[in-house]
Write a protein that holds these residues in place. Structure first.
Motif, PDB file in Angstrom:
ATOM      1  N   GLU A  17      -1.075   7.599  -3.887  1.00 15.10           N
ATOM      2  CA  GLU A  17      -1.201   7.510  -2.432  1.00 15.10           C
ATOM      3  C   GLU A  17      -2.539   6.871  -2.047  1.00 15.10           C
ATOM      4  O   GLU A  17      -3.587   7.273  -2.529  1.00 15.10           O
ATOM      5  CB  GLU A  17      -1.081   8.906  -1.824  1.00 15.10           C
ATOM      6  N   ASP A  32      -3.387   3.771  -2.788  1.00 16.72           N
ATOM      7  CA  ASP A  32      -3.617   2.589  -3.619  1.00 16.72           C
ATOM      8  C   ASP A  32      -2.847   1.395  -3.060  1.00 16.72           C
ATOM      9  O   ASP A  32      -1.785   1.543  -2.452  1.00 16.72           O
ATOM     10  CB  ASP A  32      -3.166   2.836  -5.060  1.00 16.72           C
ATOM     11  N   ALA A  33      -3.395   0.200  -3.307  1.00 20.36           N
ATOM     12  CA  ALA A  33      -2.752  -1.031  -2.849  1.00 20.36           C
ATOM     13  C   ALA A  33      -2.694  -2.024  -3.999  1.00 20.36           C
ATOM     14  O   ALA A  33      -3.447  -1.923  -4.976  1.00 20.36           O
ATOM     15  CB  ALA A  33      -3.518  -1.629  -1.666  1.00 20.36           C
ATOM     16  N   ILE A  34      -1.809  -2.998  -3.884  1.00 17.71           N
ATOM     17  CA  ILE A  34      -1.664  -4.020  -4.913  1.00 17.71           C
ATOM     18  C   ILE A  34      -1.237  -5.328  -4.252  1.00 17.71           C
ATOM     19  O   ILE A  34      -0.504  -5.319  -3.254  1.00 17.71           O
ATOM     20  CB  ILE A  34      -0.624  -3.590  -5.977  1.00 17.71           C
ATOM     21  N   HIS A  46       2.274  -1.048 -13.296  1.00 18.68           N
ATOM     22  CA  HIS A  46       1.073  -0.711 -12.522  1.00 18.68           C
ATOM     23  C   HIS A  46       1.349   0.588 -11.762  1.00 18.68           C
ATOM     24  O   HIS A  46       2.189   0.623 -10.857  1.00 18.68           O
ATOM     25  CB  HIS A  46       0.736  -1.827 -11.538  1.00 18.68           C
ATOM     26  N   LEU A  58       0.560   3.405  -9.114  1.00 18.14           N
ATOM     27  CA  LEU A  58      -0.166   3.495  -7.846  1.00 18.14           C
ATOM     28  C   LEU A  58       0.013   4.877  -7.248  1.00 18.14           C
ATOM     29  O   LEU A  58       1.138   5.388  -7.161  1.00 18.14           O
ATOM     30  CB  LEU A  58       0.345   2.453  -6.847  1.00 18.14           C
ATOM     31  N   ILE A  96       0.864  -1.178   0.000  1.00 19.07           N
ATOM     32  CA  ILE A  96       0.000   0.000   0.000  1.00 19.07           C
ATOM     33  C   ILE A  96       0.905   1.233   0.000  1.00 19.07           C
ATOM     34  O   ILE A  96       1.934   1.247   0.674  1.00 19.07           O
ATOM     35  CB  ILE A  96      -0.967   0.026   1.202  1.00 19.07           C
TER      36      ILE A  96
END
Length: 206
Positions: free
Chosen positions: A171, A173-175, A167, A169, A151
């Motif tokens: 602030e 955002d998560a993956i 990808h 991302l 995150i």
């Protein structure tokens, strides 16, 4: 629930000092290498780290980088944290920032701080990652079944996973991704990026 679950700090002794990290890594590397029956030469071939460097690490004469430790952990088939463990902990543990064990890339633009006590066996690890502006850090594939859950707490980054498109991302955002392929982290912003990373292994490896 442990009977000694009072709020306590890790002991403020030499074992918890960041200055002792090379010695801790050296002891663990020697133990794990010999347990698996590897000579320094064989581990050098498996990890891509020179025999001379492995010898310096085992004797505590060299402070290894994050990248080097990942190579060695992958070659040994153990979680990253096993190379930094010094004792088992029980009860409630407070991890003070000023006594944290921080690992860095060779240029210091990528740092990793463990947010958990190092033990000899575990399936999950929790890290704070800091990436300097415009820096890219590449990582080798981890053991099959390893997952990374990230995150972004500050900044904007790209995660590169195998042959997938990057990808992006922002602030908050998560993956979650399978980390058994080469992957990387790139800060494409002008300020430091801060991430929190949970590493999950398919099984406990001691």
């Amino acid at each position: 629930m442990p009977s000694d679950s009072c709020d306590r700090d890790p002991p403020a002794d030499d074992h918890d000092s960041a200055a002792e990290l090379p010695a801790i890594v050296g002891r663990n590397l020697r133990r794990l290498r010999t347990r698996r029956g590897h000579s320094l030469e064989r581990l050098a071939k498996l990890s891509g780290v020179s025999r001379a460097m492995l010898g310096q690490i085992e004797t505590g004469k060299s402070a290894p980088t994050i990248s080097l430790l990942w190579k060695v952990a992958t070659a040994l088939g153990v979680p990253f944290a096993n190379l930094l463990a010094h004792q088992n902990e029980s009860g409630t543990i407070v991890l003070r920032r000023d006594r944290a064990k921080v690992l860095a890339s060779s240029d210091g633009r990528f740092t990793s701080r463990a947010l958990f006590p190092f033990e000899s066996e575990r399936q999950v690890e929790f890290y704070e990652i800091r990436i300097a502006p415009y820096h890219r850090e590449d990582a080798r594939e981890h053991a099959p079944g390893t997952h990374e859950n990230l995150i972004v707490a500050k900044g904007a980054i790209e995660i590169l996973i195998g042959t997938e498109p990057p990808h992006a991302l922002a602030e908050g955002d998560a993956i979650l991704f399978e980390a058994d392929v080469p992957h990387g982290y790139r800060n494409f912003g002008s300020t430091e990026a801060v991430l929190y990373l949970v590493m999950t292994y398919v099984e406990t490896v001691g």
